[in-house]
Design a protein around this motif. Structure first.
Motif, PDB file in Angstrom:
ATOM      1  N   THR A  77       0.808  -1.138  -0.159  1.00  0.00           N
ATOM      2  CA  THR A  77       0.002   0.019  -0.007  1.00  0.00           C
ATOM      3  C   THR A  77       0.923   1.208  -0.032  1.00  0.00           C
ATOM      4  O   THR A  77       0.431   2.217  -0.386  1.00  0.00           O
ATOM      5  CB  THR A  77      -0.953   0.029   1.109  1.00  0.00           C
ATOM      6  OG1 THR A  77      -0.223   0.100   2.538  1.00  0.00           O
ATOM      7  CG2 THR A  77      -1.909  -0.990   1.274  1.00  0.00           C
ATOM      8  N   GLY A  78       1.983   1.138   0.361  1.00  0.00           N
ATOM      9  CA  GLY A  78       3.114   2.560   0.455  1.00  0.00           C
ATOM     10  C   GLY A  78       3.871   2.322  -0.800  1.00  0.00           C
ATOM     11  O   GLY A  78       3.810   1.239  -1.544  1.00  0.00           O
ATOM     12  N   PRO A  79       4.768   3.319  -0.770  1.00  0.00           N
ATOM     13  CA  PRO A  79       5.685   3.265  -1.966  1.00  0.00           C
ATOM     14  C   PRO A  79       6.770   2.079  -1.766  1.00  0.00           C
ATOM     15  O   PRO A  79       6.848   1.753  -0.688  1.00  0.00           O
ATOM     16  CB  PRO A  79       6.305   4.489  -1.926  1.00  0.00           C
ATOM     17  CG  PRO A  79       6.044   5.102  -0.603  1.00  0.00           C
ATOM     18  CD  PRO A  79       4.870   4.554   0.022  1.00  0.00           C
ATOM     19  N   VAL A  80       7.304   1.682  -2.949  1.00  0.00           N
ATOM     20  CA  VAL A  80       8.360   0.753  -3.126  1.00  0.00           C
ATOM     21  C   VAL A  80       9.520   1.428  -3.589  1.00  0.00           C
ATOM     22  O   VAL A  80       9.525   1.748  -4.823  1.00  0.00           O
ATOM     23  CB  VAL A  80       7.984  -0.613  -4.093  1.00  0.00           C
ATOM     24  CG1 VAL A  80       9.036  -1.755  -4.221  1.00  0.00           C
ATOM     25  CG2 VAL A  80       6.763  -1.143  -3.346  1.00  0.00           C
ATOM     26  N   TYR A  81      10.718   1.209  -2.833  1.00  0.00           N
ATOM     27  CA  TYR A  81      11.799   2.192  -3.465  1.00  0.00           C
ATOM     28  C   TYR A  81      12.839   1.026  -3.665  1.00  0.00           C
ATOM     29  O   TYR A  81      13.361   0.299  -2.665  1.00  0.00           O
ATOM     30  CB  TYR A  81      12.322   2.966  -2.218  1.00  0.00           C
ATOM     31  CG  TYR A  81      11.448   3.902  -2.063  1.00  0.00           C
ATOM     32  CD1 TYR A  81      11.235   5.052  -2.792  1.00  0.00           C
ATOM     33  CD2 TYR A  81      10.720   4.065  -0.832  1.00  0.00           C
ATOM     34  CE1 TYR A  81      10.701   6.310  -2.447  1.00  0.00           C
ATOM     35  CE2 TYR A  81       9.928   4.950  -0.409  1.00  0.00           C
ATOM     36  CZ  TYR A  81       9.891   6.057  -1.244  1.00  0.00           C
ATOM     37  OH  TYR A  81       9.023   7.043  -0.931  1.00  0.00           O
ATOM     38  N   VAL A  82      13.115   0.820  -4.894  1.00  0.00           N
ATOM     39  CA  VAL A  82      14.264  -0.186  -5.342  1.00  0.00           C
ATOM     40  C   VAL A  82      15.279   0.546  -5.902  1.00  0.00           C
ATOM     41  O   VAL A  82      15.297   1.387  -7.046  1.00  0.00           O
ATOM     42  CB  VAL A  82      13.508  -1.254  -6.648  1.00  0.00           C
ATOM     43  CG1 VAL A  82      14.700  -2.124  -6.977  1.00  0.00           C
ATOM     44  CG2 VAL A  82      12.065  -1.630  -5.946  1.00  0.00           C
ATOM     45  N   ASN A  83      16.454   0.441  -5.304  1.00  0.00           N
ATOM     46  CA  ASN A  83      17.716   1.291  -5.697  1.00  0.00           C
ATOM     47  C   ASN A  83      18.862   0.444  -5.137  1.00  0.00           C
ATOM     48  O   ASN A  83      18.899  -0.249  -3.966  1.00  0.00           O
ATOM     49  CB  ASN A  83      17.492   2.676  -4.938  1.00  0.00           C
ATOM     50  CG  ASN A  83      18.804   3.437  -5.434  1.00  0.00           C
ATOM     51  OD1 ASN A  83      19.791   3.023  -5.432  1.00  0.00           O
ATOM     52  ND2 ASN A  83      18.536   4.830  -5.584  1.00  0.00           N
ATOM     53  N   LYS A  84      19.900   0.243  -5.989  1.00  0.00           N
ATOM     54  CA  LYS A  84      21.112  -0.362  -5.749  1.00  0.00           C
ATOM     55  C   LYS A  84      21.696  -0.019  -4.442  1.00  0.00           C
ATOM     56  O   LYS A  84      22.390  -0.537  -3.775  1.00  0.00           O
ATOM     57  CB  LYS A  84      22.157  -0.617  -6.893  1.00  0.00           C
ATOM     58  CG  LYS A  84      22.600   0.819  -7.382  1.00  0.00           C
ATOM     59  CD  LYS A  84      23.410   0.705  -8.398  1.00  0.00           C
ATOM     60  CE  LYS A  84      24.066   1.988  -8.850  1.00  0.00           C
ATOM     61  NZ  LYS A  84      25.000   1.936 -10.094  1.00  0.00           N
TER      62      LYS A  84
END
Length: 143
Positions: free
Chosen positions: A98-105
């Motif tokens: 339901t919240g943001p998904v932060y995908v970052n190396k």
């Protein structure tokens, strides 16, 4: 391989878990999990609180944030009501965040021990204790 820390079904457990061993949650847990290894949340399990870990496989429900150094995998029908921050993300059919998904190396540089020091304040422990101590459940504090 069996996990070194296992929260079994049939009760509500609460507290703070900090470990370098794998964790498997099969029941209900309320609190904070710090794990420099893999966390597995079973399909019928629920976690109410934040999880900071190296890897996570989510099958049940999490009411809180997930901060993961490596890979976050949501199985079919898994639910996260909160923010997910990870280096790699994969989700199964009918799963949701339901919240943001932060995908970052850069998330691979997260220091779980540093977060533990921020969360492991007396005020945080007192709040958890006050909220859940009066209920019939089991306390887990593993370091």
């Amino acid at each position: 391989m069996l996990p070194a820390v296992q929260v079994v079904s049939g009760g509500v457990y609460f507290g703070i878990i900090k470990t370098t061993s794998p964790i498997r949650i099969e029941g209900d847990f309320k609190g904070i999990i710090f794990c420099t290894n893999k966390v597995i949340i079973d399909k019928k399990a629920s976690v109410n609180g934040d999880i900071l870990c190296h890897d996570i496989v989510i099958g049940g429900t999490i009411e809180g944030n997930v901060i993961c150094k490596n890979k976050c995998f949501l199985n079919e029908d898994a639910i996260v009501n909160g923010i997910v921050r990870t280096s790699k993300f994969e989700n199964g059919e009918n799963s949701s965040v339901t919240g943001p998904v932060y995908v970052n190396k850069e998330n691979a540089n997260i220091d779980v021990d540093e977060y533990y020091e921020l969360f492991n304040k007396k005020e945080t422990l007192e709040k958890i204790k006050a909220e859940y101590f009066s209920l019939p459940q089991k306390l887990i504090l593993i370091t």
